[in-house]
Each structure stands twice: as structure tokens, then as C-alpha cells.
Design an enzyme around this catalytic site. Structure first.
Site, PDB file in Angstrom:
ATOM      1  N   GLU A 332       1.230  44.496  47.730  1.00 31.95           N
ATOM      2  CA  GLU A 332       0.619  43.463  48.563  1.00 31.95           C
ATOM      3  C   GLU A 332       1.236  43.492  49.955  1.00 31.95           C
ATOM      4  O   GLU A 332       2.462  43.443  50.098  1.00 31.95           O
ATOM      5  CB  GLU A 332       0.832  42.076  47.945  1.00 31.95           C
ATOM      6  CG  GLU A 332       0.164  41.894  46.595  1.00 31.95           C
ATOM      7  CD  GLU A 332       0.494  40.549  45.947  1.00 31.95           C
ATOM      8  OE1 GLU A 332      -0.438  39.879  45.504  1.00 31.95           O
ATOM      9  OE2 GLU A 332       1.695  40.200  45.870  1.00 31.95           O
ATOM     10  N   CYS A 333       0.421  43.570  50.969  1.00 33.91           N
ATOM     11  CA  CYS A 333       0.790  43.405  52.373  1.00 33.91           C
ATOM     12  C   CYS A 333       1.955  44.304  52.773  1.00 33.91           C
ATOM     13  O   CYS A 333       1.767  45.494  53.036  1.00 33.91           O
ATOM     14  CB  CYS A 333       1.087  41.937  52.666  1.00 33.91           C
ATOM     15  SG  CYS A 333       0.979  41.513  54.415  1.00 33.91           S
ATOM     16  N   GLY A 334       3.184  43.805  52.806  1.00 32.48           N
ATOM     17  CA  GLY A 334       4.323  44.639  53.171  1.00 32.48           C
ATOM     18  C   GLY A 334       4.468  45.835  52.251  1.00 32.48           C
ATOM     19  O   GLY A 334       4.858  46.923  52.689  1.00 32.48           O
TER      20      GLY A 334
END
Length: 469
Positions: A332-334
Site C-alpha cells: 500500500e502506498c509507500g
């Protein structure tokens, strides 16, 4: 029906000081020997982490967009068991939500929890007007129990006296605290809000200092009495967790270090309840990893650790090898930023794991911010095709279609069509390569029960098929 002493604390807007007040109240009550169950309204990892430190127990996120009401109240009741007080910090302004009607707002959450509400007001350059603000908030929405106000950033005793007298004269809402202006924010901020608790030294000293100030300036005893006066709450749904789908204890590693640490505690708990053994890993350390059957890369601040991530070539190669071997990997994301070929930040290009033929670049302004909704359109191990996912985005990076190093013609495959939110490219999110899935969109496991079950099933298959990795 169950009796849970509880309060919700809200502000008129972001920046009102409610987080500092929340941290101070929570730690002050803990110092009095109370067991405080901390909650944070909304999709927020950083404030929740600080609240958990203040309470000396993990904080739980509650959000009416991510969770339906039975799951939300069920989670609240379960996490409040054996606590003396359940304390919830709101987000944004009290009535601010997803639309003009305030859907998913802090006020909606307070009414859902049937909780007394305390309003923090930034009183800077305000006197009698504060009474109109309090009166308006008290009467704006039917069913909201505005039980008191805490005045923040007051200028002196004369200022506090006028504010208090105006509120007492024009309203029936008691003043329960009057905080002075602080010379500086005790917790510095940056582009995504407060500096994370993982990056800031001296957290205990900070929290104890805030607790002293708030404890001296707020009526802790009266606030606690209000919390204890809350009406009984109907029991929420008990079976809010995913089913146990494996007895083989497949091992799923999750990265928890200064680069990646954004996880809902409920996501980790959901994986355990579905049958996984979880092990903590780091992308920054040189320590050897155990044999894995799955890998979970949460969000965080990879840009602040970009050089260290790039320098740890052994781990980057290991992650690429695991992905190519078919290990189920969810990011997720990072975590997505790490799985790309490059991270561009402040004029430097850093090599990352190279799972996807993409790069990300850090920007000065948010590139995705707020609630997200997406339809699953491509087969993957985690989300069934046709499913509608509710989640949220908060990222300052954006996705680049090609990387500087390879520029090869391989086209990435995206599994999510964004109905709401920015995603990665051209309204799409959720890039897939084999059994690896990565998205800017964060999800909550109790709002997508299939996720933990499918992740553990995929890890169980990997365990059954694995050779020495």
C-alpha cells in the site's frame, strides 16, 4: 446493551489543537491510573500512533466510510472491553464529511456511538463571538450531545474570563478547559501532518509535558463524569472478523521500520485471525529474513529513508526474487513506491526493488488525498473481480509511466478502476505482477473481509509449494 464510559473530542477545523488536547487528556488520565481505550476517527495513522503512545495501548481507527455501522460499533465495543474510558479523537471540523450533508463526519460518528462530545475551539482573536459559535454547534444537528468546550490558545486571564462569561451567559454548554497559547508546537509537523512517533526522540517527555499542561488547565474529573454519564450502547455485531481459513500457520512478514509503518492494527489482527503467523521485518536492516509465505508492505515515508533503502541492495534483490517466485505480496502506498524501479526525490533518483516497470516522484503538493472507491477489474490473489473497495489515499508522490533506468516497453497491469480518488495512472490503481499487488489506496480489513482470508489462503498455497527460499 453495554455501558462504556466514553467521549468524542472534536474541533471546528483542522489545526484547532484537538490532537494536542487529546494526547494531553489521554496521558493525564493514564497517569491517574485509568485504563484508556484510544480511538482515532478517520483514515489517520500518525495521530493514531501518538494516541497509542499516550494511552500505552494500541489505538484503533473508526471511520463510517470504511466500516458499516454494525462493524464500527462492534469494533468499538470489543476494543473498549475492560477499559475505564473510551476516548475518541475526531478529524477535520466537527460537521465536515464527504458531502454537504456531513456524511462520515465526526458528528455522525459521535451520534453512532451515542457519545457525549467535547469541542475544542481555537480562541485566537475571539471573545463574545465564541458564544455564537458554541450555540450554533449545539443546535446545528439534532441528536448531537455537545457536553462541553475546551478553549485553546487563549491570550491571558482577561481573555479567558470574557470567553467563559460569554459562553456561560448565552449557552448552556459548560467550559471544561482553558489552555494558553504554546510558544511552539510540542510535536513538529511536515507535509503529511505531525512528525511520526517512530522518527521523533523523546516521545515520553513530550507526552508528559503535554499532559501536565492539559491536566492543569482542564477539569479532568468533570470530563470523566460526563464520559460516565453516557447512555448504554447497543451491542454491535460480534462476528466482525474474517473467518479462520487456515490451520497451517502460513508465515506472512510485514515491514515495520522507519520507512514503512502505516498499518491499521485491525489489518494485522485480521490476518492473525484468518490463520497467519506474522513476523516483523525491516527493509533497512541487514538482518536475515526467515522463510516467508507472504509479504505485507504498508505505507509510510520511504522518501525519508530513500538512500538507506537504495543502499540495502540485498533486501531489494530479496523482495524482487520473492515476487518473481510467486510469493503473495501486498503493498500500500509507500510499499508500492518501494516495489517500483525508482524513487525520485529532491533531484536524486534512487533504485528500488524493481518489481514493477514504474517509478514514483515526490511532489510539493498532495497527489491523492481523501476517500477512495474502486472496482476490481483484473484477477489477482487478494480482491475478487467485480468487488467495490472503499479506502483512502494520502500521498505526495505520483506514479511515472516509465523508469529512468530501463525505460522498457513492458506495460503494467492495473486491477482497480477508480470511481473516486486519483489512483496511479489514468484513473487506474492496483498494479499487478504475478501474485504481487500494490496500490496507492489503503483499505481497512473490516471493511473488506475477503482481503485477509484471501491473503492467508494465498500464503497457505505458497507454503505448500515452497522450496528453500
Amino acid at each position: 446493551m453495554t455501558r462504556i464510559p466514553r467521549l468524542v473530542l472534536a474541533g471546528l477545523s483542522g489545526g484547532s489543537g484537538k490532537t494536542i488536547v487529546s494526547l494531553g487528556l489521554t496521558r493525564a488520565w493514564v497517569n491517574q491510573g485509568l485504563r484508556v481505550a484510544p480511538f482515532k476517527k478517520g483514515p489517520d495513522y500518525i495521530d493514531a500512533a501518538w494516541l497509542g503512545l499516550a494511552a500505552r495501548r494500541p489505538a484503533c481507527n473508526l471511520d463510517p466510510f470504511l466500516l458499516d455501522e454494525p462493524a464500527l460499533t462492534g469494533l468499538f465495543a470489543q476494543k473498549s472491553e475492560e477499559a475505564d474510558l473510551a476516548f475518541t479523537e475526531g478529524n477535520r471540523g466537527l460537521f465536515d464529511g464527504g458531502d454537504a450533508l456531513g456524511t462520515f463526519s465526526t458528528s455522525q460518528l459521535a451520534k453512532c456511538l451515542r457519545a457525549p462530545l467535547i469541542l475544542v475551539i481555537d480562541a485566537t482573536k475571539m471573545t463574545r463571538t465564541v458564544a455564537a459559535v458554541v450555540q450554533g454547534c449545539a443546535n446545528f444537528e439534532p441528536g448531537l450531545h455537545l457536553a462541553g468546550v475546551i478553549l485553546n490558545r487563549t491570550a491571558g486571564e482577561r481573555h479567558r474570563r470574557i470567553l467563559r462569561q460569554a459562553i456561560e451567559h448565552y449557552t448552556d454548554v459548560p467550559v471544561l478547559g482553558e489552555l494558553p497559547k504554546m510558544r511552539e508546537n510540542p510535536i513538529p509537523e511536515r507535509h503529511m501532518g505531525l512528525i511520526s512517533s517512530r522518527e521523533y526522540l523523546g516521545q515520553e517527555d513530550i507526552l508528559e509535558g503535554i499532559a501536565r499542561t492539559v491536566g492543569e488547565c482542564c477539569d479532568l474529573s468533570r470530563l470523566l463524569d460526563i464520559a460516565r454519564s453516557a447512555e448504554s450502547l447497543p451491542e454491535g455485531r460480534k462476528n466482525i472478523w474474517p473467518a479462520q481459513v487456515s490451520t497451517q500457520k502460513p508465515r506472512i512478514g510485514y515491514v515495520l521500520d522507519a520507512a514503512l509503518w502505516f498499518y491499521y492494527q485491525e489489518n494485522l489482527e485480521a490476518l492473525r485471525r484468518a490463520g497467519a503467523e506474522l513476523v516483523e521485518l525491516s527493509l533497512l536492516s541487514g538482518d536475515a529474513w526467515p522463510k516467508l509465505d507472504g509479504l505485507y508492505l504498508g505505507g509510510g515515508f520511504p522518501e525519508t529513508q530513500a538512500q538507506a533503502l537504495a543502499d540495502n541492495a540485498g533486501v531489494r534483490s530479496r523482495v524482487l526474487e520473492l515476487s518473481r517466485a510467486g510469493l503473495p505480496i501486498y503493498a500500500e502506498c509507500g510499499g508500492f513506491m518501494y516495489l517500483c524501479e525508482e524513487l525520485h526525490a529532491e533531484g536524486t533518483i534512487y533504485p528500488m526493488a524493481g518489481v514493477f516497470p514504474l517509478a514514483t516522484t515526490l511532489c510539493a503538493r498532495p497527489q491523492g488525498l481523501g476517500y477512495a472507491e474502486a472496482t476490481v477489474v483484473v484477477d489477482n490473489p487478494f480482491h475478487p473481480v467485480g468487488t467495490t473497495l472503499k479506502g483512502h489515499e494520502f500521498h505526495y508522490s505520483r506514479c511515472l509511466a516509465e523508469s529512468h533506468y530501463t525505460g522498457h516497453g513492458e506495460s503494467p497491469v492495473f486491477a482497480l478502476h477508480m470511481e473516486r480518488g486519483a489512483g496511479m495512472l489514468s484513473g487506474m490503481d492496483g498494479v499487478v505482477s504475478g501474485n504481487t499487488f500494490a496500490a496507492y489506496t489503503h483499505i481497512h480489513a473490516l471493511g473488506a473481509l475477503h482481503w485477509a482470508e484471501n491473503f492467508v489462503r494465498a500464503a497457505e498455497r505458497a507454503k505448500a509449494a515452497r522450496v528453500d527460499r
